[in-house]
Design an enzyme around this catalytic site. Structure first.
Site, PDB file in Angstrom:
ATOM      1  N   ASP A   1       0.793  -1.232   0.000  1.00  0.00           N
ATOM      2  CA  ASP A   1       0.000   0.000   0.000  1.00  0.00           C
ATOM      3  C   ASP A   1       0.823   1.278   0.000  1.00  0.00           C
ATOM      4  O   ASP A   1       0.340   2.340   0.385  1.00  0.00           O
ATOM      5  CB  ASP A   1      -0.908  -0.004   1.245  1.00  0.00           C
ATOM      6  CG  ASP A   1      -0.109  -0.117   2.541  1.00  0.00           C
ATOM      7  OD1 ASP A   1       1.121  -0.001   2.490  1.00  0.00           O
ATOM      8  OD2 ASP A   1      -0.731  -0.320   3.608  1.00  0.00           O
TER       9      ASP A   1
ATOM     10  N   GLU B   1      -0.381  -9.004  -1.543  1.00  0.00           N
ATOM     11  CA  GLU B   1      -1.002  -8.489  -0.308  1.00  0.00           C
ATOM     12  C   GLU B   1      -2.199  -7.588  -0.659  1.00  0.00           C
ATOM     13  O   GLU B   1      -2.326  -6.460  -0.185  1.00  0.00           O
ATOM     14  CB  GLU B   1       0.010  -7.722   0.553  1.00  0.00           C
ATOM     15  CG  GLU B   1      -0.380  -7.595   2.008  1.00  0.00           C
ATOM     16  CD  GLU B   1       0.548  -6.678   2.794  1.00  0.00           C
ATOM     17  OE1 GLU B   1       0.513  -5.461   2.596  1.00  0.00           O
ATOM     18  OE2 GLU B   1       1.323  -7.190   3.605  1.00  0.00           O
TER      19      GLU B   1
ATOM     20  N   GLU C   1      -2.174   5.168   2.949  1.00  0.00           N
ATOM     21  CA  GLU C   1      -2.086   3.760   2.535  1.00  0.00           C
ATOM     22  C   GLU C   1      -3.436   3.149   2.166  1.00  0.00           C
ATOM     23  O   GLU C   1      -3.519   2.344   1.240  1.00  0.00           O
ATOM     24  CB  GLU C   1      -1.407   2.928   3.618  1.00  0.00           C
ATOM     25  CG  GLU C   1       0.089   3.190   3.773  1.00  0.00           C
ATOM     26  CD  GLU C   1       0.396   4.398   4.650  1.00  0.00           C
ATOM     27  OE1 GLU C   1      -0.546   5.015   5.194  1.00  0.00           O
ATOM     28  OE2 GLU C   1       1.581   4.743   4.792  1.00  0.00           O
TER      29      GLU C   1
ATOM     30  N   HIS D   1       5.778   4.939  13.113  1.00  0.00           N
ATOM     31  CA  HIS D   1       6.124   5.801  11.969  1.00  0.00           C
ATOM     32  C   HIS D   1       4.927   6.327  11.167  1.00  0.00           C
ATOM     33  O   HIS D   1       5.092   7.065  10.215  1.00  0.00           O
ATOM     34  CB  HIS D   1       7.047   5.049  10.995  1.00  0.00           C
ATOM     35  CG  HIS D   1       6.328   3.984  10.201  1.00  0.00           C
ATOM     36  ND1 HIS D   1       6.105   2.732  10.692  1.00  0.00           N
ATOM     37  CD2 HIS D   1       5.765   4.008   8.979  1.00  0.00           C
ATOM     38  CE1 HIS D   1       5.446   2.015   9.810  1.00  0.00           C
ATOM     39  NE2 HIS D   1       5.214   2.765   8.754  1.00  0.00           N
TER      40      HIS D   1
ATOM     41  N   ARG E   1       2.068   8.203   9.301  1.00  0.00           N
ATOM     42  CA  ARG E   1       1.816   9.634   9.030  1.00  0.00           C
ATOM     43  C   ARG E   1       0.636  10.183   9.835  1.00  0.00           C
ATOM     44  O   ARG E   1       0.684  11.306  10.322  1.00  0.00           O
ATOM     45  CB  ARG E   1       1.518   9.821   7.540  1.00  0.00           C
ATOM     46  CG  ARG E   1       2.724  10.149   6.694  1.00  0.00           C
ATOM     47  CD  ARG E   1       2.277  10.348   5.244  1.00  0.00           C
ATOM     48  NE  ARG E   1       3.301  11.034   4.461  1.00  0.00           N
ATOM     49  CZ  ARG E   1       4.419  10.480   4.027  1.00  0.00           C
ATOM     50  NH1 ARG E   1       4.691   9.225   4.329  1.00  0.00           N
ATOM     51  NH2 ARG E   1       5.279  11.164   3.304  1.00  0.00           N
TER      52      ARG E   1
ATOM     53  N   HIS F   1      12.461   5.284  13.394  1.00  0.00           N
ATOM     54  CA  HIS F   1      12.317   5.473  11.938  1.00  0.00           C
ATOM     55  C   HIS F   1      12.988   6.800  11.551  1.00  0.00           C
ATOM     56  O   HIS F   1      12.853   7.794  12.282  1.00  0.00           O
ATOM     57  CB  HIS F   1      10.819   5.503  11.620  1.00  0.00           C
ATOM     58  CG  HIS F   1      10.490   5.433  10.159  1.00  0.00           C
ATOM     59  ND1 HIS F   1      10.736   6.470   9.293  1.00  0.00           N
ATOM     60  CD2 HIS F   1       9.921   4.451   9.405  1.00  0.00           C
ATOM     61  CE1 HIS F   1      10.324   6.129   8.067  1.00  0.00           C
ATOM     62  NE2 HIS F   1       9.830   4.903   8.112  1.00  0.00           N
TER      63      HIS F   1
HETATM   64  C1  UD1 Z   1       6.622   4.803   3.879  1.00  0.00           C
HETATM   65  C2  UD1 Z   1       5.259   4.394   3.343  1.00  0.00           C
HETATM   66  C3  UD1 Z   1       4.472   3.646   4.413  1.00  0.00           C
HETATM   67  C4  UD1 Z   1       5.278   2.499   5.003  1.00  0.00           C
HETATM   68  C5  UD1 Z   1       6.621   3.027   5.474  1.00  0.00           C
HETATM   69  C6  UD1 Z   1       7.479   1.881   5.961  1.00  0.00           C
HETATM   70  C7  UD1 Z   1       4.111   5.894   1.741  1.00  0.00           C
HETATM   71  C8  UD1 Z   1       3.329   7.132   1.578  1.00  0.00           C
HETATM   72  N1  UD1 Z   1       4.501   5.591   3.005  1.00  0.00           N
HETATM   73  O1  UD1 Z   1       6.406   5.744   4.921  1.00  0.00           O
HETATM   74  O2  UD1 Z   1       3.285   3.119   3.834  1.00  0.00           O
HETATM   75  O3  UD1 Z   1       4.566   1.953   6.084  1.00  0.00           O
HETATM   76  O4  UD1 Z   1       7.291   3.668   4.379  1.00  0.00           O
HETATM   77  O5  UD1 Z   1       8.541   2.331   6.741  1.00  0.00           O
HETATM   78  O6  UD1 Z   1       4.386   5.202   0.793  1.00  0.00           O
HETATM   79  N2  UD1 Z   1      13.949   8.298   5.355  1.00  0.00           N
HETATM   80  C9  UD1 Z   1      15.323   8.223   5.394  1.00  0.00           C
HETATM   81  N3  UD1 Z   1      15.920   7.025   5.045  1.00  0.00           N
HETATM   82  C10 UD1 Z   1      15.221   5.929   4.691  1.00  0.00           C
HETATM   83  C11 UD1 Z   1      13.817   6.010   4.675  1.00  0.00           C
HETATM   84  C12 UD1 Z   1      13.195   7.207   5.007  1.00  0.00           C
HETATM   85  O7  UD1 Z   1      16.010   9.175   5.704  1.00  0.00           O
HETATM   86  O8  UD1 Z   1      15.818   4.889   4.387  1.00  0.00           O
HETATM   87  C13 UD1 Z   1      13.291   9.571   5.719  1.00  0.00           C
HETATM   88  C14 UD1 Z   1      13.432  10.630   4.592  1.00  0.00           C
HETATM   89  O9  UD1 Z   1      13.563  11.893   5.165  1.00  0.00           O
HETATM   90  C15 UD1 Z   1      12.075  10.496   3.876  1.00  0.00           C
HETATM   91  C16 UD1 Z   1      11.160  10.248   5.053  1.00  0.00           C
HETATM   92  O10 UD1 Z   1      11.888   9.376   5.927  1.00  0.00           O
HETATM   93  O11 UD1 Z   1      11.747  11.650   3.147  1.00  0.00           O
HETATM   94  C17 UD1 Z   1       9.821   9.665   4.730  1.00  0.00           C
HETATM   95  O12 UD1 Z   1       9.900   8.554   3.874  1.00  0.00           O
HETATM   96  P1  UD1 Z   1       8.566   8.088   3.070  1.00  0.00           P
HETATM   97  O13 UD1 Z   1       8.848   6.857   2.309  1.00  0.00           O
HETATM   98  O14 UD1 Z   1       8.012   9.237   2.319  1.00  0.00           O
HETATM   99  O15 UD1 Z   1       7.525   7.830   4.222  1.00  0.00           O
HETATM  100  P2  UD1 Z   1       7.529   6.764   5.394  1.00  0.00           P
HETATM  101  O16 UD1 Z   1       6.949   7.445   6.578  1.00  0.00           O
HETATM  102  O17 UD1 Z   1       8.840   6.123   5.500  1.00  0.00           O
HETATM  103  N1  UDP Z   2      11.917  -3.864  10.572  1.00  0.00           N
HETATM  104  C1  UDP Z   2      13.307  -3.987  10.490  1.00  0.00           C
HETATM  105  N2  UDP Z   2      14.086  -3.170  11.263  1.00  0.00           N
HETATM  106  C2  UDP Z   2      13.563  -2.253  12.118  1.00  0.00           C
HETATM  107  C3  UDP Z   2      12.140  -2.124  12.190  1.00  0.00           C
HETATM  108  C4  UDP Z   2      11.349  -2.939  11.390  1.00  0.00           C
HETATM  109  O1  UDP Z   2      13.813  -4.813   9.741  1.00  0.00           O
HETATM  110  O2  UDP Z   2      14.324  -1.553  12.792  1.00  0.00           O
HETATM  111  C5  UDP Z   2      11.072  -4.723   9.710  1.00  0.00           C
HETATM  112  C6  UDP Z   2       9.970  -5.488  10.404  1.00  0.00           C
HETATM  113  O3  UDP Z   2      10.409  -6.758  10.828  1.00  0.00           O
HETATM  114  C7  UDP Z   2       8.894  -5.598   9.333  1.00  0.00           C
HETATM  115  C8  UDP Z   2       9.093  -4.341   8.501  1.00  0.00           C
HETATM  116  O4  UDP Z   2      10.392  -3.843   8.825  1.00  0.00           O
HETATM  117  O5  UDP Z   2       9.093  -6.696   8.475  1.00  0.00           O
HETATM  118  C9  UDP Z   2       8.041  -3.330   8.821  1.00  0.00           C
HETATM  119  O6  UDP Z   2       8.347  -2.116   8.237  1.00  0.00           O
HETATM  120  P1  UDP Z   2       7.628  -0.778   8.648  1.00  0.00           P
HETATM  121  O7  UDP Z   2       7.110  -0.882  10.034  1.00  0.00           O
HETATM  122  O8  UDP Z   2       8.582   0.304   8.348  1.00  0.00           O
HETATM  123  O9  UDP Z   2       6.446  -0.667   7.586  1.00  0.00           O
HETATM  124  P2  UDP Z   2       4.942  -1.185   7.547  1.00  0.00           P
HETATM  125  O10 UDP Z   2       4.963  -2.667   7.677  1.00  0.00           O
HETATM  126  O11 UDP Z   2       4.199  -0.495   8.642  1.00  0.00           O
HETATM  127  O12 UDP Z   2       4.453  -0.729   6.221  1.00  0.00           O
END
Ligand code: UD1
Ligand code: UDP
Length: 368
Positions: A94, A116, A130, A207, A209, A240
């Site tokens: 999602d 999924e 999502e 994490h 939003r 995160h």
């Molecule tokens: C995204 C997904 C969410 C998922 C989550 C898993 C969308 C809108 N959101 O949310 O569905 O549950 O990932 O974690 O698709 N950042 C870093 N390094 C990284 C990753 C993120 O610095 O490796 C920081 C950056 O500043 C980035 C911000 O996190 O701009 C947000 O990342 P983004 O993918 O937009 O949203 P998530 O909250 O991570």
């Molecule tokens: N996870 C990881 N390291 C971490 C936190 C989570 O490998 O420090 C793994 C966790 O086991 C799961 C996935 O990341 O498989 C979940 O990711 P996240 O919570 O970011 O996203 P969501 O599932 O909510 O979309």
């Protein structure tokens, strides 16, 4: 017959890795496209599963917004799809990568396989964005790979042709079984030093939003109070990297005794930490699916969940983001042995570890 597999964030990488590995095993013609909506957290997972993507769109920017992610994925993936002309694009879950890549495939009349599929809260803004990403992806999809019967029924209720829905289990269980190792020893000295036997270790992740700001503050304040009133409890929180999360987490929890704010962990140590901890508090989707397999009680820090199966199985509880409600439920698990025992039974409502193989069998049967 060429299969394209696209993913961009940490959870997608974990859940698509079993499909990539299965394609390799079967020696299929396939390409992997990573959008790198996440950068560091994606790279961690590529390394664990030893995946070298064919294409890397490298889109992540600090504090990116949804307009940026959506438009970048669409613009950057177009030339790759035009050049490679896959017979199917497999997307997962999602995220905005999932929705934008599916939309791009649709524009080029490339069939989409949605891994999924069918999870729902029917609440437009929760989880945001999502829920709508997933609903829109459903409209763009030819092959719906639902993890459970519940998910399948959601799709049928929305008028999706039952013949295009396949219940496969969730690939997260495939990934978990590939990685889980009871004897794994943390490389990080700090994680080794924690006394998991005599202390109650709470593992926290957060994490979403829709929880930014006040709800997240409430969650962290609840954690602080729980820790302060229980000297035998330690809290480990891999924070995160999203700046909105970092700011609130460090503001409230930094420096609190027995609270450990750490970097996001690689999958192997994270799974081991889930295995060794006493209980989990999280708003993560994937962790709600993994924890029941490891027999760990989960308090879900969200108002809604698109994953009711663990709650029905009794291993997870939806507690929301209200401080008092979180404290109340955590205290119960920390002090009531019967309640703890009830919630820590091993249940596996999400799959048997063979989802990737089933999905590829279907793709090959229908398109191969
Ligand atoms: C995204 C997904 C969410 C998922 C989550 C898993 C969308 C809108 N959101 O949310 O569905 O549950 O990932 O974690 O698709 N950042 C870093 N390094 C990284 C990753 C993120 O610095 O490796 C920081 C950056 O500043 C980035 C911000 O996190 O701009 C947000 O990342 P983004 O993918 O937009 O949203 P998530 O909250 O991570
Ligand atoms: N996870 C990881 N390291 C971490 C936190 C989570 O490998 O420090 C793994 C966790 O086991 C799961 C996935 O990341 O498989 C979940 O990711 P996240 O919570 O970011 O996203 P969501 O599932 O909510 O979309």
């Amino acid at each position: 017959m060429k299969i394209a597999i696209v993913f961009g964030t940490r959870p997608e990488a974990i859940k698509m890795a079993p499909l990539v590995k299965e394609c390799e095993k079967r020696n299929l013609d396939f390409i992997t496209i990573v959008t790198a909506q996440h950068r560091e957290m994606l790279d961690q997972k590529l390394e664990v599963f030893n995946i070298k993507p064919h294409y890397d769109l490298d889109i992540m920017q600090a504090n990116q917004d949804l307009f940026y992610v959506t438009s970048s994925v669409i613009n950057e993936i177009k030339p790759i799809l035009l050049k490679e002309k896959p017979n199917i694009l497999l997307v997962q879950g999602d995220t905005t990568t999932t929705f934008a890549a599916s939309l791009s495939a649709f524009y080029l009349k490339i069939p989409v396989g949605h891994v999924e599929a069918g999870l729902r809260t029917w609440n437009k803004y929760n989880p945001f964005p999502e829920e709508i990403n997933r609903q829109l992806t459903t409209r763009l999809t030819e092959f719906h790979f639902a993890p459970t019967e519940w998910a399948k029924n959601n799709l049928i209720q929305e008028g999706i042709n039952p013949l295009s829905i396949y219940v496969t289990g969730n690939t997260v269980i495939d990934a978990l079984l590939m990685i889980v190792d009871q004897n794994y020893i943390f490389e990080d000295g700090f994680l080794n030093k924690i006394d998991y036997k005599n202390k109650k270790v709470i593992l926290l992740t957060s994490h979403r939003r829709e929880n930014f700001g006040e709800p997240m503050r409430e969650v962290f304040l609840a954690c602080k109070q729980i820790i302060e009133s229980h000297p035998d409890v330690e809290l480990i929180y891999p924070v995160h990297p999203n700046p909105n999360v970092q700011k609130t987490a460090y503001e409230i929890l930094n420096g609190v005794e027995r609270v450990h704010l750490i970097e996001p962990l690689d999958y192997r140590p994270f799974v081991q930490l889930m295995n060794k901890c006493y209980m989990i508090m999280t708003d993560s989707g994937g962790i709600q699916e993994e924890a029941p397999s490891l027999g760990k009680p989960v308090l879900v820090l969200r108002k809604t969940t698109e994953r009711p199966e663990a709650i029905e199985a009794g291993t997870a509880k939806l507690v929301g983001t209200d401080k008092n409600k979180i404290i109340q439920n955590a205290e119960l698990l920390l002090t009531d042995k019967n309640e703890y025992k009830k919630m820590s039974s091993i249940a596996n409502p999400y799959g048997d570890g063979k989802a990737a193989s089933r999905i590829l069998d279907i793709v090959l049967e229908k398109l191969g």
